[in-house]
Design a protein around this motif. Structure first.
Motif, PDB file in Angstrom:
ATOM      1  N   LEU A 282       0.820  -1.209   0.000  1.00  0.00           N
ATOM      2  CA  LEU A 282       0.000   0.000   0.000  1.00  0.00           C
ATOM      3  C   LEU A 282       0.856   1.262   0.000  1.00  0.00           C
ATOM      4  O   LEU A 282       0.487   2.276  -0.588  1.00  0.00           O
ATOM      5  N   GLU A 283       2.004   1.196   0.655  1.00  0.00           N
ATOM      6  CA  GLU A 283       2.920   2.330   0.637  1.00  0.00           C
ATOM      7  C   GLU A 283       3.375   2.610  -0.795  1.00  0.00           C
ATOM      8  O   GLU A 283       3.450   3.773  -1.226  1.00  0.00           O
ATOM      9  N   SER A 284       3.666   1.554  -1.535  1.00  0.00           N
ATOM     10  CA  SER A 284       4.103   1.736  -2.918  1.00  0.00           C
ATOM     11  C   SER A 284       2.999   2.344  -3.779  1.00  0.00           C
ATOM     12  O   SER A 284       3.282   2.994  -4.787  1.00  0.00           O
ATOM     13  N   ALA A 285       1.749   2.147  -3.372  1.00  0.00           N
ATOM     14  CA  ALA A 285       0.625   2.686  -4.128  1.00  0.00           C
ATOM     15  C   ALA A 285       0.335   4.147  -3.808  1.00  0.00           C
ATOM     16  O   ALA A 285      -0.339   4.828  -4.588  1.00  0.00           O
TER      17      ALA A 285
ATOM     18  N   ALA B   3       3.766   7.716   6.796  1.00  0.00           N
ATOM     19  CA  ALA B   3       2.606   6.841   7.016  1.00  0.00           C
ATOM     20  C   ALA B   3       1.285   7.589   6.866  1.00  0.00           C
ATOM     21  O   ALA B   3       0.244   6.960   6.607  1.00  0.00           O
ATOM     22  N   GLU B   4       1.294   8.901   6.992  1.00  0.00           N
ATOM     23  CA  GLU B   4       0.063   9.678   6.834  1.00  0.00           C
ATOM     24  C   GLU B   4      -0.573   9.459   5.467  1.00  0.00           C
ATOM     25  O   GLU B   4      -1.781   9.594   5.315  1.00  0.00           O
ATOM     26  N   ARG B   5       0.205   9.096   4.479  1.00  0.00           N
ATOM     27  CA  ARG B   5      -0.313   8.888   3.119  1.00  0.00           C
ATOM     28  C   ARG B   5      -0.831   7.467   2.899  1.00  0.00           C
ATOM     29  O   ARG B   5      -1.504   7.200   1.899  1.00  0.00           O
ATOM     30  N   VAL B   6      -0.497   6.535   3.808  1.00  0.00           N
ATOM     31  CA  VAL B   6      -0.773   5.118   3.561  1.00  0.00           C
ATOM     32  C   VAL B   6      -2.171   4.762   4.049  1.00  0.00           C
ATOM     33  O   VAL B   6      -2.388   4.305   5.179  1.00  0.00           O
ATOM     34  N   THR B   7      -3.135   4.986   3.175  1.00  0.00           N
ATOM     35  CA  THR B   7      -4.533   4.647   3.438  1.00  0.00           C
ATOM     36  C   THR B   7      -5.062   3.857   2.250  1.00  0.00           C
ATOM     37  O   THR B   7      -4.867   4.260   1.093  1.00  0.00           O
ATOM     38  N   GLY B   8      -5.704   2.748   2.535  1.00  0.00           N
ATOM     39  CA  GLY B   8      -6.246   1.948   1.448  1.00  0.00           C
ATOM     40  C   GLY B   8      -6.600   0.549   1.901  1.00  0.00           C
ATOM     41  O   GLY B   8      -6.619   0.242   3.098  1.00  0.00           O
ATOM     42  N   ARG B   9      -6.861  -0.300   0.927  1.00  0.00           N
ATOM     43  CA  ARG B   9      -7.305  -1.676   1.187  1.00  0.00           C
ATOM     44  C   ARG B   9      -6.518  -2.629   0.304  1.00  0.00           C
ATOM     45  O   ARG B   9      -6.256  -2.341  -0.863  1.00  0.00           O
TER      46      ARG B   9
ATOM     47  N   SER C 256      -5.741  -7.556  -5.040  1.00  0.00           N
ATOM     48  CA  SER C 256      -6.151  -6.193  -5.382  1.00  0.00           C
ATOM     49  C   SER C 256      -5.578  -5.190  -4.401  1.00  0.00           C
ATOM     50  O   SER C 256      -5.343  -5.506  -3.228  1.00  0.00           O
ATOM     51  N   LEU C 257      -5.351  -3.987  -4.918  1.00  0.00           N
ATOM     52  CA  LEU C 257      -4.962  -2.823  -4.133  1.00  0.00           C
ATOM     53  C   LEU C 257      -5.934  -1.703  -4.435  1.00  0.00           C
ATOM     54  O   LEU C 257      -6.241  -1.434  -5.596  1.00  0.00           O
ATOM     55  N   GLU C 258      -6.425  -1.040  -3.388  1.00  0.00           N
ATOM     56  CA  GLU C 258      -7.313   0.101  -3.574  1.00  0.00           C
ATOM     57  C   GLU C 258      -6.873   1.210  -2.632  1.00  0.00           C
ATOM     58  O   GLU C 258      -6.729   0.986  -1.427  1.00  0.00           O
ATOM     59  N   ALA C 259      -6.666   2.402  -3.194  1.00  0.00           N
ATOM     60  CA  ALA C 259      -6.264   3.540  -2.376  1.00  0.00           C
ATOM     61  C   ALA C 259      -6.962   4.795  -2.882  1.00  0.00           C
ATOM     62  O   ALA C 259      -6.964   5.051  -4.086  1.00  0.00           O
ATOM     63  N   PRO C 260      -7.574   5.579  -1.978  1.00  0.00           N
ATOM     64  CA  PRO C 260      -8.298   6.772  -2.426  1.00  0.00           C
ATOM     65  C   PRO C 260      -7.400   7.837  -3.039  1.00  0.00           C
ATOM     66  O   PRO C 260      -7.842   8.564  -3.934  1.00  0.00           O
ATOM     67  N   ASP C 261      -6.170   7.940  -2.600  1.00  0.00           N
ATOM     68  CA  ASP C 261      -5.221   8.914  -3.158  1.00  0.00           C
ATOM     69  C   ASP C 261      -4.058   8.183  -3.810  1.00  0.00           C
ATOM     70  O   ASP C 261      -2.887   8.454  -3.525  1.00  0.00           O
ATOM     71  N   ALA C 262      -4.376   7.264  -4.684  1.00  0.00           N
ATOM     72  CA  ALA C 262      -3.365   6.392  -5.277  1.00  0.00           C
ATOM     73  C   ALA C 262      -2.537   7.123  -6.323  1.00  0.00           C
ATOM     74  O   ALA C 262      -2.988   8.063  -6.978  1.00  0.00           O
ATOM     75  N   LEU C 263      -1.310   6.654  -6.506  1.00  0.00           N
ATOM     76  CA  LEU C 263      -0.422   7.152  -7.548  1.00  0.00           C
ATOM     77  C   LEU C 263      -0.373   6.214  -8.748  1.00  0.00           C
ATOM     78  O   LEU C 263       0.276   6.521  -9.743  1.00  0.00           O
TER      79      LEU C 263
END
Length: 397
Positions: free
Chosen positions: A303-306, A348-354, A368-375
């Motif tokens: 998720l960090e990579s995302a 870590a403040e940026r690491v939000t997702g599923r 699967s990876l899902e992140a609201p503020d994904a790169l």
């Protein structure tokens, strides 16, 4: 005459015990801690507090024979499992804390908390001595001593096993003679918390041959012959770097780790063995099972990579090693660990997702990876068309 404040052998206890007083000793109920309690009972003027600190292990202390009271000590249980998860394990996940890439760090995280609980109890009861049972071949020796000193305890502290190398056989024989025969069949030493079950010494001494008995393991027990575990999906939600839900159900970190250990472990995931250096530079063998840690560290990095820019992640990798080194060397209460953690937690403040996994005997497969503020890019063709048009417009403007 011995005048230093560091207890390093049993004669040092003699030197501080002749006037009586109060002693706090960390007590797991294992062979070493029970033998120390028995030796302390030889000083009737001492008021001994045997402190067991709950950090989510499967056996926080073992006193089935009622030996603490029989040896004239007072047992104190300090429940710290939630604190351990929140203050020590959570930043370890964000810091990707692994020892030289071999295994996730584990007891390194609990030692500063054990030291803090011991110093707090010593302050509360007015104890002049804080003892533990680490020996020269255990990294806990420097971790506990360094933490107790950093916390400002000004009494005597340390382990009498540092310079008194008493064998397991000698301890077992002495306790059996004293009326405690239950220790005779203990073939290795163990340490457990909610993050790890760890084993060393005894039959696990020799790195050139250490067939680990299957009954040592609990979370990663082998599948019985003729049976096969079905693959399963596991979904974990993170918010600002912290695991907060399992399969869509909100959960505290302690509860989430507790649920994942048997689920991940039943697929045979999370067993580790490796050598770890001790203070003098030699290396000793340790065996671990850490299924929840295996999955959560991997999930965090995915998720960090995302969600985190690549250059920030590159910088963070070097700070992760600084954080881990300070924890491993027992400098938890030092300024470098705090500074490294401040950087790690800001990322870590940026690491939000599923993230969703498929677990089976072949390993962990990300579905699967899902992140609201994904790169990440979800449609490369659409991205290329859009960016090409933008670039063309810019070049002709």
């Amino acid at each position: 005459m011995w005048t230093e404040k560091c207890v390093r052998e049993f004669d040092h206890i003699e030197a501080v015990a002749h006037n009586g007083g109060r002693v706090v000793t960390l007590f797991s109920g294992g062979l070493d801690s029970f033998y120390l309690l028995w030796r302390l009972s030889h000083h009737p003027g001492l008021e001994v507090y045997a402190l067991s600190v709950g950090v989510g292990g499967d056996a926080e202390y073992d006193d089935s024979a009622g030996g603490v009271a029989r040896l004239g000590a007072r047992h104190v249980h300090a429940e710290r499992a939630a604190v351990f998860a929140d203050e020590f394990v959570a930043p370890a996940i964000a810091a990707q804390a692994t020892y030289l890439g071999i295994h996730p760090v584990s007891s390194s995280l609990s030692r500063p908390l054990l030291a803090r609980a011991a110093v707090e109890l010593a302050d509360e009861v007015g104890a002049e001595v804080v003892l533990h049972t680490a020996n020269r071949s255990q990294n806990s020796l420097r971790r506990l001593n360094t933490s107790i000193a950093a916390l400002g305890f000004d009494g005597h502290f340390g382990s009498p096993y540092e310079l008194d190398a008493i064998s397991r056989d000698e301890k077992q024989a002495a306790l059996k003679k004293a009326g405690f025969p239950d220790f005779a069949n203990r073939s290795h030493s163990g340490d457990s918390n909610l993050w790890c079950r760890e084993f060393e010494s005894g039959l696990l001494d020799d790195p050139e041959w250490f067939p680990v008995p299957e009954d040592v393991y609990t979370w990663t027990a082998a599948v019985p012959p003729g049976e096969q575990e079905e693959p399963e999906k596991v979904t974990i939600d993170f918010e600002r770097g912290r695991p907060v839900a399992l399969d869509g159900e909100p959960a505290g970190l302690r509860e989430l780790i507790g649920a994942l250990n048997p689920r991940v472990g039943r697929h045979g995931l999370g067993r580790y063995s490796g050598l770890e250096h001790i203070d003098s530079g030699e290396k000793v063998l340790e065996v671990r099972e850490m299924p929840a840690a295996c999955l959560l560290l991997h999930a965090y990095r995915q998720l960090e990579s995302a969600t985190v820019p690549a250059e920030t992640m590159r910088e963070k990798v070097s700070l992760e090693q600084s954080w881990t080194r300070e924890a491993v060397e027992g400098r938890w209460y030092g300024s470098l660990r705090a500074a490294a953690q401040a950087f790690v937690m800001s990322v870590a403040e940026r690491v939000t997702g599923r993230i969703t996994y498929r677990l089976d005997r072949t390993g962990m497969t990300v579905l699967s990876l899902e992140a609201p503020d994904a790169l990440y890019i979800r449609d490369r063709d659409a991205w290329e068309r859009a960016t090409a048009r933008s670039a063309l417009h810019f070049s002709t403007a």
